[in-house]
Design a protein around this motif. Structure first.
Motif, PDB file in Angstrom:
ATOM      1  N   UNK A   1      15.692   4.918 -12.714  1.00 47.89           N
ATOM      2  CA  UNK A   1      15.793   4.551 -14.151  1.00 47.89           C
ATOM      3  C   UNK A   1      16.919   5.849 -14.342  1.00 47.89           C
ATOM      4  N   UNK A   2      17.625   5.664 -15.597  1.00 50.51           N
ATOM      5  CA  UNK A   2      17.976   6.423 -16.342  1.00 50.51           C
ATOM      6  C   UNK A   2      19.121   7.785 -15.158  1.00 50.51           C
ATOM      7  N   UNK A   3      19.356   7.316 -14.095  1.00 50.39           N
ATOM      8  CA  UNK A   3      19.906   8.428 -13.298  1.00 50.39           C
ATOM      9  C   UNK A   3      18.747   9.126 -12.176  1.00 50.39           C
ATOM     10  N   UNK A   4      17.528   8.866 -12.209  1.00 50.18           N
ATOM     11  CA  UNK A   4      16.813   9.270 -12.474  1.00 50.18           C
ATOM     12  C   UNK A   4      15.431   8.658 -10.867  1.00 50.18           C
ATOM     13  N   UNK A   5      15.076   8.981  -9.655  1.00 48.79           N
ATOM     14  CA  UNK A   5      14.363   8.087  -8.763  1.00 48.79           C
ATOM     15  C   UNK A   5      12.703   8.611  -8.954  1.00 48.79           C
ATOM     16  N   UNK A   6      11.702   7.831  -9.213  1.00 47.52           N
ATOM     17  CA  UNK A   6      10.301   7.838  -9.805  1.00 47.52           C
ATOM     18  C   UNK A   6       9.759   7.035  -8.751  1.00 47.52           C
ATOM     19  N   UNK A   7       8.446   7.965  -8.392  1.00 50.41           N
ATOM     20  CA  UNK A   7       7.731   6.977  -7.187  1.00 50.41           C
ATOM     21  C   UNK A   7       6.591   6.962  -7.595  1.00 50.41           C
ATOM     22  N   UNK A   8       5.841   6.506  -7.000  1.00 49.16           N
ATOM     23  CA  UNK A   8       4.427   6.291  -7.581  1.00 49.16           C
ATOM     24  C   UNK A   8       3.266   5.333  -6.175  1.00 49.16           C
ATOM     25  N   UNK A   9       2.575   6.239  -6.069  1.00 50.64           N
ATOM     26  CA  UNK A   9       1.686   5.551  -4.938  1.00 50.64           C
ATOM     27  C   UNK A   9       0.371   4.207  -5.644  1.00 50.64           C
TER      28      UNK A   9
ATOM     29  N   UNK B   1       0.728  -1.199   0.150  1.00 49.90           N
ATOM     30  CA  UNK B   1      -0.413   0.170  -0.030  1.00 49.90           C
ATOM     31  C   UNK B   1       0.975   1.139  -0.189  1.00 49.90           C
ATOM     32  N   UNK B   2       1.228   1.558   0.223  1.00 49.45           N
ATOM     33  CA  UNK B   2       2.695   2.525  -0.141  1.00 49.45           C
ATOM     34  C   UNK B   2       3.439   2.924  -1.680  1.00 49.45           C
ATOM     35  N   UNK B   3       3.356   1.353  -2.140  1.00 47.60           N
ATOM     36  CA  UNK B   3       3.536   2.082  -3.811  1.00 47.60           C
ATOM     37  C   UNK B   3       4.873   1.320  -3.938  1.00 47.60           C
ATOM     38  N   UNK B   4       5.099   1.737  -5.162  1.00 48.32           N
ATOM     39  CA  UNK B   4       7.211   1.905  -5.005  1.00 48.32           C
ATOM     40  C   UNK B   4       7.778   2.982  -5.902  1.00 48.32           C
ATOM     41  N   UNK B   5       8.860   2.148  -5.774  1.00 51.36           N
ATOM     42  CA  UNK B   5      10.246   3.476  -6.114  1.00 51.36           C
ATOM     43  C   UNK B   5      10.691   3.299  -7.309  1.00 51.36           C
ATOM     44  N   UNK B   6      11.867   3.636  -8.460  1.00 48.07           N
ATOM     45  CA  UNK B   6      12.067   3.376  -9.131  1.00 48.07           C
ATOM     46  C   UNK B   6      13.300   4.421  -9.434  1.00 48.07           C
TER      47      UNK B   6
ATOM     48  N   UNK C   1       7.397   2.410 -23.626  1.00 47.47           N
ATOM     49  CA  UNK C   1       6.678   3.306 -22.089  1.00 47.47           C
ATOM     50  C   UNK C   1       7.325   4.138 -21.495  1.00 47.47           C
ATOM     51  N   UNK C   2       7.431   5.401 -21.138  1.00 43.47           N
ATOM     52  CA  UNK C   2       8.285   6.006 -20.320  1.00 43.47           C
ATOM     53  C   UNK C   2       7.817   5.424 -18.825  1.00 43.47           C
ATOM     54  N   UNK C   3       8.523   5.727 -18.242  1.00 42.22           N
ATOM     55  CA  UNK C   3       8.535   5.194 -16.402  1.00 42.22           C
ATOM     56  C   UNK C   3       7.032   5.739 -15.612  1.00 42.22           C
ATOM     57  N   UNK C   4       7.910   7.161 -15.628  1.00 43.40           N
ATOM     58  CA  UNK C   4       5.972   6.830 -14.073  1.00 43.40           C
ATOM     59  C   UNK C   4       4.705   6.590 -14.843  1.00 43.40           C
ATOM     60  N   UNK C   5       4.791   6.152 -16.971  1.00 47.61           N
ATOM     61  CA  UNK C   5       3.184   5.913 -17.489  1.00 47.61           C
ATOM     62  C   UNK C   5       3.601   4.015 -16.752  1.00 47.61           C
ATOM     63  N   UNK C   6       4.942   3.666 -16.831  1.00 46.73           N
ATOM     64  CA  UNK C   6       5.184   2.086 -16.711  1.00 46.73           C
ATOM     65  C   UNK C   6       4.958   1.629 -14.905  1.00 46.73           C
ATOM     66  N   UNK C   7       4.896   2.411 -14.129  1.00 47.41           N
ATOM     67  CA  UNK C   7       4.835   2.852 -12.706  1.00 47.41           C
ATOM     68  C   UNK C   7       3.345   2.411 -12.504  1.00 47.41           C
TER      69      UNK C   7
ATOM     70  N   UNK D   1       6.327  -4.790 -17.074  1.00 50.41           N
ATOM     71  CA  UNK D   1       7.369  -5.889 -18.237  1.00 50.41           C
ATOM     72  C   UNK D   1       6.322  -5.522 -19.866  1.00 50.41           C
ATOM     73  N   UNK D   2       4.775  -5.510 -19.201  1.00 46.88           N
ATOM     74  CA  UNK D   2       4.027  -5.287 -19.900  1.00 46.88           C
ATOM     75  C   UNK D   2       4.382  -3.096 -20.600  1.00 46.88           C
ATOM     76  N   UNK D   3       4.735  -2.745 -19.669  1.00 47.55           N
ATOM     77  CA  UNK D   3       5.192  -1.094 -20.429  1.00 47.55           C
ATOM     78  C   UNK D   3       6.200  -1.068 -20.903  1.00 47.55           C
ATOM     79  N   UNK D   4       7.522  -1.767 -20.727  1.00 52.17           N
ATOM     80  CA  UNK D   4       8.725  -2.149 -21.218  1.00 52.17           C
ATOM     81  C   UNK D   4       8.594  -2.325 -22.279  1.00 52.17           C
ATOM     82  N   UNK D   5       7.802  -3.641 -22.829  1.00 51.68           N
ATOM     83  CA  UNK D   5       8.028  -4.416 -23.880  1.00 51.68           C
ATOM     84  C   UNK D   5       7.034  -3.386 -25.191  1.00 51.68           C
TER      85      UNK D   5
END
Length: 325
Positions: A228-236, A221-226, A264-270, A257-261
């Motif tokens: 990618x390319x020297x940047x940190x992305x978070x998603x609730x 429930x605390x979401x995720x963090x990623x 998509x950009x990382x915010x959209x993937x998360x 995985x679906x977003x990667x193939x």
């Protein structure tokens, strides 16, 4: 007859299990009000999700010659997952889990048996028969054969992702070889011997593995963090009426995985992965996994802000993003 193709979107390799889910009635003496038998394991669950989302999938794994194994193979085929590379071990027992779901606290207790199967070995896999794929997805088990599979697919310019699962020291050898690392927070805490917020953990793990394409840490429930390319992305995490979280991490990995193939950009993937997971958690177990249009409708319903419109386009080209090559 099962169709066999030399080209699939995703090939997965990992443990294949059977889950027996039970929902005991609250405050009563072990009265079961709902139960379900399902296919389990991080890789099979991710592949089933990816198949529902519209990708072609194949699996490498090992099962026994018992009734659970027949259930496993039948369900994989039912979900359009190619099973030509499933190894059958005679006079053995496949792994299984018993899962007790607490409706009051939205938690579950998992008791599992690895069965009597031996790990699959490279010599049991006919490498020449393996399909070409855009991405190989593995779990943190079968370490020796997994290393050989990674090397085989690296030579074919295939992306390699791992869903680490529980912390095992041997898994660290696999992390060195993969392109995309997906792990639960508990793995990161064990790895670093440090319990901090997701963004800090992600950054510190990127210091250990700076050459990775992406490192994703999930925490329910605390979401995720990623990273990618020297940047940190978070998603609730999306707000949802949670029924059961069994397999949530596996489904989240599938969303990534679906977003990667699909380039998509990382915010959209998360965001897509979070929405796919939220939909899964509203059902018992993983029998009913979300389709692509269901995920998009859920995102649209959950968030109508104009700045989110870029996340709501239709499925992409199924070509690998240049960001992940």
């Amino acid at each position: 007859m099962e169709l066999f193709s030399k080209q699939v979107d995703i090939i997965g390799a990992g443990a294949v299990l059977v889950d027996d889910l039970a929902v005991p009635y609250p405050d009563e003496k072990i009265e079961i009000i709902q139960s379900q038998k399902q296919l389990g394991g991080p890789v099979p669950t991710a592949l089933r999700t990816l198949s529902e989302l519209g990708l072609t999938c194949s699996i490498i794994g090992k099962v026994a010659d018992d009734s659970n194994s027949r259930f496993i193979i039948d369900n994989l085929k039912k979900n359009n997952i190619n099973t030509k590379n499933i190894i059958i071990q005679k006079n053995a027992q496949s792994g299984y889990s018993q899962i007790w779901i607490d409706l009051r606290n939205k938690t579950c207790t998992i008791a599992y048996s690895s069965g009597s199967l031996s790990d699959y070995k490279t010599e049991e896999i006919n490498l020449k028969s393996l399909q070409n794929a855009k991405l190989l997805h593995i779990d943190g088990r079968n370490h020796d054969a997994a290393i050989d599979l990674i090397k085989y697919y690296k030579n074919k310019d295939t992306l390699i992702s791992i869903d680490t699962g529980n912390f095992r020291k041997k898994t660290l050898n696999l992390l060195e070889l993969t392109d995309i690392i997906i792990m639960p927070k508990r793995f990161a805490v064990n790895l670093l011997n440090l319990d901090k917020e997701l963004s800090i953990l992600t950054e510190k793990i990127s210091d250990i593995y700076p050459a990775k394409k992406a490192i994703i840490i999930t925490d329910g429930i605390n979401g995720s963090a990623c990273w990618h390319k020297e940047k940190i992305y978070t998603q609730k995490a999306f707000k949802a009426k949670v029924f059961n979280t069994t397999g949530a991490g596996d489904v989240h990995a599938a969303g990534v995985i679906y977003g990667i193939v699909n380039n998509w950009n990382m915010p959209k993937i998360l965001k897509f992965a979070a929405a796919t997971t939220a939909l899964k958690c509203q059902t018992l177990g993983n029998i009913e996994l979300p389709e692509y249009n269901q995920v998009i409708k859920f995102i649209q319903k959950s968030n109508n802000k104009s700045e989110d419109s870029s996340y709501l386009i239709t499925a992409g080209t199924n070509n690998l993003s240049p960001h992940f090559k």
